[in-house]
Every structure is written in C-alpha cells, then in structure tokens.
Design an enzyme around this catalytic site. Structure first.
Site: not given
Ligand SMILES: *Cc1c(COP(=O)(O)O)cnc(C)c1O
Length: 501
Positions: A112-113
């Site tokens: 998700f970064k």
C-alpha cells in the site's frame, strides 16, 4: 490552510514547505491547523468521479497553496494506468455481506505504500519548483520492508532528487530485500543496517535533526527530506482511499447513505490508521478504528491501558512491516487527543525518549478508546487467519492483512458490534509467498522450493498471476551491497553523497 507542529503550535507553514521539509526543526510532526470537512453533497458528487478525481478533491482541501492545475497534473501522473494494475486503483472485494477488503497493493511495488509514494515525489518537486528552491532534495528513508522499495520506485530518476534507503539487515522478507538491492536508477542508494527497524528509524531521525549535518549539506546545495509517513505528503494521499472506499460502498449499495462502518488497519508506524482517523474527522461515517498489531503489540496495550511502554522484547514476525515498537505517527493523534497542547506532547515524547514509556491522562485515554479498539495476532493466529480465509472465502491474504482479519474476528466476538467493516489489505500475498503457502499447505509441501518456485505454487493455488515485477527479480543483478552499523550511518550518507571529509 496553514500547518503547525505537534511540538510548536505557534508555527505557521504552508503545505509546500511542510512537504519539502518533512519533519519540523524541533522534532515535532506537521499537522493541519484544522481538518477540512466534506459535506454530504460533496460526497454525492464524488460518486461519479474516478479515483484520480476523488484524490484531487481531497488533496485540494489540504494542500491549498498548490495551484489547481499543478494538483491536477500531479494526480494524473501518480495514478496513471501504467503504474497501477487496475483502473479502480484501490478496488474493494466483498468477502461476505459484512466484511469488505480494500486492496491497496495494485501499484508498482505491490504494497500500500505505493498509494502515497507514487505521488509524493511529484508533490515535492512541484513544491521545490514553485518556491524557487533549487537545492537537490536528498530523501533519507528508514524502511521496515515496503516503504524502501516504494520510495525507490517513486523517486528513481526524478530530477533534482536523490534517495538513500536504510533497511534492517535480516529484518525484511527475502523478496522485499531482493526488490531493494536490485533497484535501478541513477539517483538511488540502498544500505543494510545492523539493527532492527526502530534502530533504523531512530538513526534516520537523528540525522534529520543534526543541525551541523543539515548546515554542511546546505552549503553543498542539498537539503534533506523524508519519505517516511512522518511526512505530511505521505499521509494526505492515504486519506483519499478511505474517502473513496466509503463513496464506493454507498455507490454499490453495500452501505446506506450516512451508514457507519468500521475499518480494520494492520498497523506499524500508525500512518495508515491515522489517515483513517483524518477521514473520519472530515465527515466520513467511520465508526471504530480497529488497530491490528502482530506480536509487537505495544499499541494494543496502549489502547487498553493508556500506558505506552516500548521497553519490551522485540519480535521478528512474518508480518515484518509491522515489527515496530515506536509508532511515530501516534504523536499526531495524541496532539488531537490532548486538545493540541504542545507542551503535553513534549512531555510525553520526552518521557518516551528518556525512559521508553509514557502514560496518558484519563481524559485523553477516554477519547482514545472512543475512537480506537486494539487487538493483536500471534504468529500462529496469523497463519490460521490466512488458512481460514482461504478455506472460507477462497481468498488469499498476505500475513499483514491476515493480522487484521484475526483482530476483526476477535473484535466482533468481544464487542458484538455488527456494523459493516472494511479491512484494508496492505500487501500482495506474492510479497510473502513462503509464509502464505506454509499457512495454507503446511511446511512439508514447500520445503524444497526456492523463492521463485513458491511464487509459481502460489499462483496456481490462488489462480492469480505472479506480479511481473516479482517474477523479474530472478534475473536482476544485485546492485547494492553496503552494510553499516548505527554509528556509521552519518558517515555512510556523507560517502554516498560524495561529501566525504
Ligand atoms: C507499512 C506497512 C504496514 C504498516 O503501516 P503503517 O502506516 O506503518 O501503520 C502494514 N502492512 C504492510 C504490508 C506495510 O507495508
């Protein structure tokens, strides 16, 4: 909209400077002077928008000193279709009528970064351009596994920037490590640090606040900035997907207009869940923020008792991106809980630094518990959650998401709260294929397979394709070999930047 610091409420900075600088000079974190609200009609309007347009809407409320046209092009560049595997960017899967999974890992590095790190470089370089700042931006990153790769991908070959990533040696998964040490790009550096993530993060923070170091860098026409979630430019794009999720759930009739829902967030540095807190305070009807930890359950204890005590054993787990005992972004939540009294923050953070511990007052604890519920999953429980989710729903989760799933089940059992819930899925299962397969098949079945064979096995089991960037790792040369100790970090940075002596 101005920004102040959690340790200096008299500060007034605009968002461009905040994003360029990363962390406030006295060590505090930047926060907006107020949290903007989305009205019901704003939300209605957003139903017709795609992810990019929704991102533009949310960003423009916080980043008021960026021009509309700059923000438009920034959003377009970040969430391009050749960067993300799906046009929805952050698709939502319904596991049953009550539980939804938002997959935040369809970006270039499969965690998700990317949701924030694909946009941060654009926010930063635009800020530098518009403020007439021609210093080279040096990004220093401490990573627990996923941030490093996502930041490297985001900043690679971006003009006017350099990036140095430190990761804890032995503290990241084999795939995560390979993703980083094979990184290409003319402005990228990667180094292993002897220590765990907390050592790495503390080391980077020390460099950031070292006045002499900063001055000597400025003399060379360079300045530091941060791509860690302490940078506001990381947090604000994360608010977007919580807003977007609610809009989608209403649009698809999974939620009624205005219906409250809970979110479960597998948590490490407290950035992702803090973004959900901000979305809630913008008017998105989020009920409980369920904070899911692994065996490093300092946050679970904190939410239950108001005592933050980092003096405990550190565990290396199968959800390494959550192996954290000092959750930096918690400071921003504390700032809101104590009615923005920066003296109070200084006291708590001072105690944390000196004795590894601080204790909330009753008032703040009540507010904390009104917003959050905390739970954790042991290693066995994490594996069990992967296995059960596969059997119950035919859905394959990575270990971080599985920690969230376990805690969700505990929450339902303990509280009997039946509100619908969204679990954010933070990584592709292909980033942690051995553990996922061990959970589903058992150790025996995979014991003779290497990293790449397990990817194949996982692909046939999950009926998903191996992400191309992971499949390719096999043939990529290792480009980064540096390893150093805590004491050698500043020296390593100097050397990598060519500033020796
Ligand atoms: C970074 C990360 C987390 C933790 O997120 P925080 O914002 O640090 O709380 C959870 N899961 C994965 C896969 C991550 O990469």
């Amino acid at each position: 909209m101005f920004y102040l610091s959690t340790r200096d409420s008299s500060l007034k900075m605009n968002s461009m400077d905040v994003i360029k600088q990363g962390i406030s000079r006295e060590g505090g974190l930047f926060v907006p002077e107020r949290i903007p609200r989305l009205t019901r009609s704003d939300m209605k309007e957003m139903e017709a928008m795609d992810y990019r347009q929704r991102a533009f809407k949310v960003l423009s409320l916080f980043l008021t000193d960026y021009s509309e046209s700059d923000l438009q092009s920034i959003v377009e560049a970040a969430y391009r279709s050749d960067n993300f595997e799906t046009p929805e960017i952050a698709p939502i899967i319904g596991l049953d009528n009550d539980l939804f999974v938002q997959e935040l890992w369809h970006g270039p590095t499969y965690a998700f970064k990317d949701m924030a790190l694909q946009i941060l470089p654009h926010l930063m370089t635009t800020a530098a351009l518009r403020t007439g700042d021609d210093k080279e931006i040096v990004i220093l990153v401490a990573t627990s596994g996923d941030t490093g790769k996502a930041a490297l991908e985001g900043f690679r070959d971006v003009n006017g920037t350099r990036i140095i990533v430190f990761y804890p040696h032995g503290g990241v998964s084999p795939i995560q490590k390979l993703q980083m040490v094979t990184q290409e790009g003319s402005n990228v550096h990667v180094a292993a640090l002897e220590g765990n993530f907390d050592d790495t993060q503390t080391g980077v923070k020390t460099i950031f606040t070292d006045r002499d170091f900063i001055d000597s860098l400025e003399k060379q026409g360079k300045r530091f900035s941060s791509a860690n979630s302490i940078n506001w430019g990381r947090l604000v794009p994360q608010i977007v997907y919580y807003v977007s999720a609610y809009i989608d759930l209403v649009k698809n009739k999974a939620l009624k207009d205005g219906e409250e829902f809970n979110v479960v967030v597998p948590t490490g540095n407290f950035g992702n869940i803090l973004a959900a807190y901000y979305a809630k305070n913008m008017g998105i009807p989020i009920g409980k923020l369920i904070c899911a930890s692994n065996s490093n359950n300092v946050l679970t204890d904190f939410i239950n008792t108001g005592i933050y005590d980092s003096r405990r054993d550190f565990y290396r787990t199968i959800s390494p991106s959550m192996d954290i005992l000092i959750s930096s972004n918690l400071e921003r939540l504390l700032f809101e809980l104590c009615d923005r009294e920066h003296q109070q923050i200084e006291k708590w953070m001072g105690n944390l630094k000196e004795s590894g511990k601080y204790v909330l007052d009753d008032q703040s604890l009540i507010k904390l518990q009104a917003n959050l519920w905390g739970g954790f999953a042991s290693e066995e429980e994490t594996l069990k959650a992967i296995r059960e989710t596969y059997h119950d729903y035919n859905y394959v989760m990575d270990p971080h998401t599985a920690v969230g799933k376990w805690v969700y089940d505990e929450y339902r059992k303990e509280t009997k709260d039946t509100r619908k819930t969204m679990l954010v899925s933070t990584a592709s299962p292909f980033k942690f294929p051995e553990d996922v397969l061990r959970a589903i098949l058992g150790q025996q079945d995979i014991k003779d397979q290497d990293e790449f064979q397990v990817l194949e096995t996982l692909a046939s089991l999950s009926k998903m394709e191996i992400p191309i960037g992971l499949k390719d790792l096999k043939d990529k040369p290792i480009l980064h070999h540096i390893k150093c100790s805590r004491n050698e970090m500043a020296y390593a940075v100097n050397k990598l930047l060519g500033l020796e002596g």
